[in-house]
Design an enzyme around this catalytic site. Sequence first.
Site, PDB file in Angstrom:
ATOM      1  N   GLY A 158       0.840  -1.207   0.000  1.00 41.76           N
ATOM      2  CA  GLY A 158       0.000   0.000   0.000  1.00 41.76           C
ATOM      3  C   GLY A 158       0.868   1.247   0.000  1.00 41.76           C
ATOM      4  O   GLY A 158       2.064   1.190  -0.296  1.00 41.76           O
ATOM      5  N   THR A 241       6.199  -1.497  11.464  1.00 41.71           N
ATOM      6  CA  THR A 241       5.570  -0.188  11.723  1.00 41.71           C
ATOM      7  C   THR A 241       4.066  -0.302  11.462  1.00 41.71           C
ATOM      8  O   THR A 241       3.376   0.709  11.371  1.00 41.71           O
ATOM      9  CB  THR A 241       6.135   0.909  10.781  1.00 41.71           C
ATOM     10  N   ARG A 243       1.068  -3.019  12.651  1.00 38.73           N
ATOM     11  CA  ARG A 243       0.330  -3.226  13.894  1.00 38.73           C
ATOM     12  C   ARG A 243       1.009  -4.339  14.668  1.00 38.73           C
ATOM     13  O   ARG A 243       1.483  -5.324  14.079  1.00 38.73           O
ATOM     14  CB  ARG A 243      -1.128  -3.617  13.606  1.00 38.73           C
ATOM     15  N   GLU A 272       0.161  -2.811  23.368  1.00 38.07           N
ATOM     16  CA  GLU A 272       0.585  -1.433  23.651  1.00 38.07           C
ATOM     17  C   GLU A 272      -0.242  -0.808  24.770  1.00 38.07           C
ATOM     18  O   GLU A 272      -1.458  -1.027  24.796  1.00 38.07           O
ATOM     19  CB  GLU A 272       0.423  -0.567  22.387  1.00 38.07           C
ATOM     20  N   HIS A 290       5.546   3.594  19.131  1.00 38.19           N
ATOM     21  CA  HIS A 290       4.513   3.910  18.116  1.00 38.19           C
ATOM     22  C   HIS A 290       4.624   5.368  17.645  1.00 38.19           C
ATOM     23  O   HIS A 290       3.692   6.165  17.803  1.00 38.19           O
ATOM     24  CB  HIS A 290       3.113   3.622  18.675  1.00 38.19           C
ATOM     25  N   GLY A 292       5.330   6.260  14.393  1.00 40.16           N
ATOM     26  CA  GLY A 292       5.225   6.365  12.923  1.00 40.16           C
ATOM     27  C   GLY A 292       4.784   7.729  12.420  1.00 40.16           C
ATOM     28  O   GLY A 292       5.466   8.349  11.605  1.00 40.16           O
TER      29      GLY A 292
END
Length: 324
Positions: A158, A241, A243, A272, A290, A292
């Site tokens: 993607g 990066t 899930r 998390e 997390h 990103g």
Amino acid sequence: MTQKFKVLVTRKWPSTVEKKLDESFDVTLNESDIPMTEEQLLEAMNSYDAVLPTVTDSISSKVISSDKRKAKIIGNFGVGFNNIDIESAKSNGVVVTNTPEVLTDCTADIAMLLLLGVSRRASEGEFHVRKKEWSGWRPTHMMGTKVTGKTLGLVGMGRIAQAVAHKAHFGFNMKILFFDPYFNNNDIIEKFSALPCNTIDDLLRGSDFVSLHCPSTSETKGLMNIKTLAKMKNSSYLINTARGDVVVENDLVQALESGLIKGAGLDVFEGEPNVNPKLLNFKNVFLLPHLGSATEETREAMGMRVFSNIRDFFDGKEPTDRVV
Ligand code: DGY
């Protein structure tokens, strides 16, 4: 807009976006930034026209399907929407939007940071200097793995994977393999001279770095487990990066302990903000919390994207980023 719709923001957002929301809506902000409980989220769905959660809020079927629900739209602050029970939203006629595109580059940057960080032993080296352990340059000191020219395998092709392919191919002369059963854009393939793999096993066997870019779905949960990790080269690294639950963390620990792979770079985790304590002990694991999309520019752009989505919805238009 004549009527001021009631909008709830579940976490603290960049102040520019909070101000923008406040100009158009009757908005309730979360200054304390304390995550809301399921009960509070359910109550919010009953009292507001729109609820704007983020990836840390679990918008369960119970939250969505309340008899007293008032909210007609959930404007998620995040591109991933696995925090929302999409089937329940669909069957209850609740619109859900997300924030694609604006976080593509920053998330791809973090994938490259993890890839470089783990293979060049960056956090290990940084601690070494800070702890005053460094005794000086020497030919065999903290040797890592060369990145330039190596093969990068992308699981999912993607937007974010394509941005990683761009940076890795043009910046680091990396060869690109990818596995994505839903992808068929030949132009992109040609652009990066990328080689599609028919099976994930082909990708795992042929890559020096495996980077995950698939959403968390029933198909991808636990995709990287002891069996798939064992198919990676012993000299290779896993980068995540996407899930956390795409990787079985206990299996990753086992793979690292037994040397099935050389290291891992992780920005996302199964539970998390809890991180498997064993992962904290590996020097060959590069960990980030997390991050990103965590740049000022991107977080503001994400918020503005949520704003446009709900503004369009209440203006009777189709929100650009509607997912259901
Ligand atoms: C997302 O948007 O899905 C990220 O994980 C948070 O930026």
